[in-house]
Design an enzyme around this catalytic site. Structure first.
Site: not given
Length: 283
Positions: A185-186, A189, A195, A239
């Protein structure tokens, strides 16, 4: 499907936020029961980072305070106060030229592990990099390249967060939780993904219960950019719902219930839509 936002530098450059078509039928959201223990669903929210209230363009905004002039916005995205001001002043969510982010040159992301970064977390990050590079056009190369690189560390509070896209110079990537899904996930980014629940067409799929969200946190649900492709319930960048006092901040419109996300459901990998978007973005 996927929301990718290219946020170019503030020197009059425009932003691109797009999603790419899924390669398979879109699945229904993974539901979660009302009243489920919120603490079990906090791997991406960094609640242990002290919160401060910034007055940004007349609006009070709750952010995580990293103590070095950097803040956490929308849970795990690293911004400066100037970046945040630029973003929140963009009422249409089209320009959104915050964080100075842009594509990594030659599809190559340079990185270094900070001194003291544990060997177990190092292995997790390397596994996440292999997962991404084996499915996309992205390469990860250890080193500082031409001075634009990702510094991978664990901050003193054990936070999980990253800067979006290539900001220029050294940029942050903290992995506090030794979890493959969180690392992917990071890194999403870092590549340039934002998101999924921030898509402009979000309200066709997710209903926001504004009364369940503190007023100084409502900016976290601001929609930005343009739509390309379909909304992706399987995205690693989505999320989960958060439930406070029996009320969830987000519920699926199709089911009327709160939902889990990929990481909380044990799907620690890029969705087919995530892969398609990254490959389309980095042609």
């Amino acid at each position: 499907m996927k929301s990718i936002k290219l946020i170019l530098s503030m020197a009059f450059l425009a932003t691109l936020c797009f999603s790419c078509e899924k390669q398979e039928e879109n699945e229904a959201p993974v539901e979660t029961a009302i009243g489920e223990d919120t603490e079990a669903k906090e791997v991406l929210f960094n609640n242990h980072v002290p919160t401060t209230i910034l007055k940004v363009n007349g609006e009070e905004v709750a952010v995580g305070d990293l103590g070095n002039g950097e803040y956490l916005y929308n849970g795990d995205i690293v911004v400066s106060e100037t970046d945040l001001s630029e973003f929140l002043s963009d009422q249409e969510g089209v320009k959104a030229n915050w964080a100075g982010a842009r594509r990594w040159a030659n599809r190559t992301i340079y990185y270094q592990f900070a001194s003291g970064f544990s060997s177990s977390k190092r292995n997790t990050v390397l596994s996440a990099m292999r997962h991404i590079s084996s499915r996309t056009r992205i390469r990860f190369v250890q080193g500082r390249g031409r001075g634009n690189y990702v510094n991978i560390f664990t901050d003193a509070r054990g936070g999980n967060y990253a800067t979006v896209g290539m900001a220029g110079g050294r940029q942050s990537f903290s992995l506090g939780r030794n979890n493959l899904g969180v690392a992917i996930h990071e890194l999403g980014h870092t590549i340039g993904l934002h998101h999924e629940h921030s898509r402009p067409d979000r309200d066709r799929h997710i209903r926001i219960n504004w009364n369940a969200i503190p007023s100084d946190s409502r900016s976290n649900f601001r929609k930005t950019g343009n739509n390309y492709g379909r909304f992706d319930w399987n995205s690693i960048m989505l999320y989960p719902s958060r439930t406070r006092n029996g009320v969830s901040d987000m519920v699926s419109i199709s089911t009327g219930r709160p939902f889990n996300n990929a990481i909380e459901s044990g799907r620690n990998y890029l969705s087919s839509g995530d892969i398609a978007c990254i490959n389309a973005y980095y042609r």
